[in-house]
Design a protein around this motif. Structure first.
Motif, PDB file in Angstrom:
ATOM      1  N   ALA A   1      -2.027 -18.757  -9.909  1.00 41.76           N
ATOM      2  CA  ALA A   1      -2.630 -20.095 -10.034  1.00 41.76           C
ATOM      3  C   ALA A   1      -1.985 -20.883 -11.180  1.00 41.76           C
ATOM      4  N   GLN A   2      -1.413 -20.180 -12.144  1.00 41.03           N
ATOM      5  CA  GLN A   2      -0.710 -20.835 -13.266  1.00 41.03           C
ATOM      6  C   GLN A   2       0.763 -21.089 -12.928  1.00 41.03           C
ATOM      7  N   GLY A   3       1.153 -20.743 -11.695  1.00 34.62           N
ATOM      8  CA  GLY A   3       2.557 -20.934 -11.290  1.00 34.62           C
ATOM      9  C   GLY A   3       3.472 -19.850 -11.834  1.00 34.62           C
ATOM     10  N   LEU A   4       2.902 -18.712 -12.248  1.00 37.49           N
ATOM     11  CA  LEU A   4       3.724 -17.662 -12.871  1.00 37.49           C
ATOM     12  C   LEU A   4       4.260 -16.682 -11.832  1.00 37.49           C
ATOM     13  N   THR A   5       5.490 -16.210 -12.080  1.00 37.00           N
ATOM     14  CA  THR A   5       6.097 -15.235 -11.186  1.00 37.00           C
ATOM     15  C   THR A   5       6.228 -13.884 -11.894  1.00 37.00           C
ATOM     16  N   GLY A   6       6.258 -12.807 -11.092  1.00 36.84           N
ATOM     17  CA  GLY A   6       6.418 -11.463 -11.658  1.00 36.84           C
ATOM     18  C   GLY A   6       5.521 -10.445 -10.984  1.00 36.84           C
ATOM     19  N   VAL A   7       4.347 -10.903 -10.524  1.00 36.65           N
ATOM     20  CA  VAL A   7       3.419  -9.954  -9.884  1.00 36.65           C
ATOM     21  C   VAL A   7       2.904 -10.436  -8.522  1.00 36.65           C
ATOM     22  N   GLU A   8       3.402 -11.601  -8.060  1.00 39.37           N
ATOM     23  CA  GLU A   8       2.861 -12.166  -6.816  1.00 39.37           C
ATOM     24  C   GLU A   8       3.022 -11.236  -5.606  1.00 39.37           C
ATOM     25  N   ALA A   9       4.110 -10.430  -5.597  1.00 39.19           N
ATOM     26  CA  ALA A   9       4.316  -9.514  -4.455  1.00 39.19           C
ATOM     27  C   ALA A   9       3.352  -8.324  -4.524  1.00 39.19           C
ATOM     28  N   LEU A  10       2.658  -8.195  -5.650  1.00 39.06           N
ATOM     29  CA  LEU A  10       1.693  -7.095  -5.801  1.00 39.06           C
ATOM     30  C   LEU A  10       0.284  -7.571  -5.438  1.00 39.06           C
ATOM     31  N   SER A  11       0.210  -8.648  -4.666  1.00 35.62           N
ATOM     32  CA  SER A  11      -1.080  -9.183  -4.217  1.00 35.62           C
ATOM     33  C   SER A  11      -1.800  -8.184  -3.324  1.00 35.62           C
ATOM     34  N   LEU A  12      -3.123  -8.223  -3.438  1.00 40.14           N
ATOM     35  CA  LEU A  12      -4.026  -7.457  -2.555  1.00 40.14           C
ATOM     36  C   LEU A  12      -3.918  -5.930  -2.707  1.00 40.14           C
ATOM     37  N   ILE A  13      -3.207  -5.456  -3.722  1.00 36.80           N
ATOM     38  CA  ILE A  13      -3.218  -4.006  -3.970  1.00 36.80           C
ATOM     39  C   ILE A  13      -4.598  -3.668  -4.538  1.00 36.80           C
ATOM     40  N   PRO A  14      -5.312  -2.736  -3.899  1.00 37.45           N
ATOM     41  CA  PRO A  14      -6.659  -2.428  -4.375  1.00 37.45           C
ATOM     42  C   PRO A  14      -6.631  -1.759  -5.748  1.00 37.45           C
ATOM     43  N   GLY A  15      -7.753  -1.815  -6.448  1.00 39.42           N
ATOM     44  CA  GLY A  15      -7.870  -1.091  -7.717  1.00 39.42           C
ATOM     45  C   GLY A  15      -7.873  -2.010  -8.920  1.00 39.42           C
ATOM     46  N   THR A  16      -7.869  -1.377 -10.100  1.00 34.23           N
ATOM     47  CA  THR A  16      -7.986  -2.123 -11.350  1.00 34.23           C
ATOM     48  C   THR A  16      -6.618  -2.317 -12.006  1.00 34.23           C
ATOM     49  N   ALA A  17      -6.583  -3.271 -12.939  1.00 29.38           N
ATOM     50  CA  ALA A  17      -5.332  -3.555 -13.671  1.00 29.38           C
ATOM     51  C   ALA A  17      -4.886  -2.327 -14.468  1.00 29.38           C
ATOM     52  N   GLY A  18      -5.845  -1.597 -15.041  1.00 30.10           N
ATOM     53  CA  GLY A  18      -5.512  -0.451 -15.885  1.00 30.10           C
ATOM     54  C   GLY A  18      -4.877   0.696 -15.114  1.00 30.10           C
ATOM     55  N   ALA A  19      -5.044   0.698 -13.805  1.00 29.88           N
ATOM     56  CA  ALA A  19      -4.476   1.778 -12.994  1.00 29.88           C
ATOM     57  C   ALA A  19      -3.017   1.501 -12.633  1.00 29.88           C
ATOM     58  N   THR A  20      -2.587   0.244 -12.744  1.00 29.39           N
ATOM     59  CA  THR A  20      -1.255  -0.100 -12.225  1.00 29.39           C
ATOM     60  C   THR A  20      -0.095   0.634 -12.920  1.00 29.39           C
ATOM     61  N   PRO A  21      -0.156   0.856 -14.250  1.00 33.96           N
ATOM     62  CA  PRO A  21       0.991   1.562 -14.849  1.00 33.96           C
ATOM     63  C   PRO A  21       1.043   3.042 -14.472  1.00 33.96           C
ATOM     64  N   ILE A  22      -0.077   3.632 -14.106  1.00 31.65           N
ATOM     65  CA  ILE A  22      -0.121   5.085 -13.921  1.00 31.65           C
ATOM     66  C   ILE A  22       0.905   5.519 -12.893  1.00 31.65           C
ATOM     67  N   GLN A  23       0.896   4.855 -11.739  1.00 22.07           N
ATOM     68  CA  GLN A  23       1.916   5.245 -10.757  1.00 22.07           C
ATOM     69  C   GLN A  23       2.967   4.144 -10.590  1.00 22.07           C
TER      70      GLN A  23
END
Ligand code: NAP
Length: 341
Positions: free
Chosen positions: A103-125
């Protein structure tokens, strides 16, 4: 601290299987997390921190300690030149984080849309999809270190990120309770090449210059069409990672299977499609009577719990797949979701 006792863990895994936790609590702040960790330490009980349960499977024996459900929220943004630093509480829903960044026009994570779970879990795998992975935008992880009993900050370079892996699921499994992640994003349009499914969406919608919001729309449309919603269908997303093999192994396989899908990766290694291997091994749209497990019709990598009542059944189905793929291709697939404890 509100600690519940003998809690069924089925509601804490999107596969909806597993026994009971001896104790379970939710934490909303770093202080509450420290208190919960101390409570378990005083009683010499094991403790584990979980997020949305979308990538974990509980054993039928349950968890003989304290399960800590991370609900630490927060979303702060700071601009430095062209870079935008976003610090997100580990308990935030990941897709809401992506939505806010986009929504802020930022790029870097848009392709990771709709991945279930929490932000804190993303680095684990080192969550990844459609050519993006969290390792590329992650600046640092803030965590409670259960060994030193201190809060700590681990920069991205020290996370030992690899393809769908990090130190948090290998050498330091269970040690760090992640409380926040910091990402570095930029305000720009995403650059091609895009994954075939995304490119097809852009062509179909006659879009020449996609914005982060358009890539998000594309990924949401693709995922909705192809993957089951874990709120309705019990599953853990992709159950197996794509295997990465050396050139010699790839050449051997390609001599027999000329249509083997593959992508070059680093160090001359080659990534193969786990979904294709499963299909060829006979697991396309399979509904297994004996275990109550199935593979999702449009994506066999997604194992679905249709009627299974125990993790033992899920693991028996997993074993059938592992054995069939290994027998046919000589490849041992790696599992993505973590089995706890
Ligand atoms: P897909 O778009 O049907 O593609 C199948 C496989 O081909 C993917 O696994 C992908 O590898 C690979 N691939 C396609 N185009 C590629 C390219 N240009 N370069 C390199 N590799 C390419 O995949 P899908 O199964 O529907 O999943 C869509 C995306 O979501 C994939 O990126 C997948 O990895 C991701 N996903 C990630 C997780 C996770 O992080 N746990 C779980 C579920 C799905 P990659 O897997 O390396 O992208």
């Amino acid at each position: 601290m509100d600690i519940r006792h003998n809690v069924s863990l089925r509601e804490y895994s999107t596969m909806r299987l597993g026994g009971t936790a001896t104790h379970l609590t939710e934490v909303n702040s770093r202080d509450e997390l420290r208190q919960a960790a101390a409570w378990a330490e005083e009683r010499r009980l094991p403790a584990v921190v979980i997020g949305g349960g979308s990538n974990i499977i509980w054993r039928d024996d349950g968890f003989p300690g304290l399960v800590i459900v991370n609900k630490i929220m927060g979303f702060e943004m700071r601009q430095e030149g062209h870079d935008f630093y976003i610090t997100v509480g580990a308990g935030e829903n990941w897709d809401s984080v992506v939505e806010r960044a986009v929504a802020q026009g930022l790029t870097g994570v848009e392709a990771l849309s709709l991945i279930p779970g929490t932000a804190g879990a993303t680095p684990i795998q080192n969550v990844g999809a459609y050519g993006q992975e969290i390792a590329r935008t992650l600046v640092s992880v803030e965590a409670y270190d259960s060994e030193t009993r201190q809060m700590t900050t681990i920069v991205g370079e020290d996370c030992a990120f690899g393809y769908r892996t990090s130190r948090f699921k290998t050498t330091d499994r269970g040690r760090f309770f992640i409380t926040a992640v910091m990402l570095r994003l930029t305000r720009a349009n995403p650059e091609p090449p895009f994954y075939p499914a995304v490119q097809q969406y852009l062509v179909g919608h006659e879009i020449q210059q996609p914005t982060p919001a358009i890539i998000r729309e594309a990924v949401i449309a693709i995922r909705r069409a192809k993957l089951p919603d874990p709120a309705r269908v019990a599953n853990n997303g992709s159950f197996f990672a794509n295997p990465v093999v050396d050139q010699a192994a790839f050449n051997r396989l390609q001599a027999t299977y000329s249509d083997l899908p593959s992508w070059p990766t680093t160090h001359g290694r080659v990534k193969l499609s786990a979904a294709w291997l499963l299909e060829q091994a006979g697991f396309k749209d399979v509904h297994d009577e004996a275990t109550g497990m199935a593979t999702w019709p449009t994506q066999p990598l997604v194992l679905v719990n249709e009627r299974a009542t125990s993790t033992t059944q899920l693991l028996a189905f997993r074993q059938k797949i592992l054995d069939a793929v290994e027998q046919k291709f000589g490849i041992r697939l790696e599992q993505e979701p973590e089995i706890l404890p």
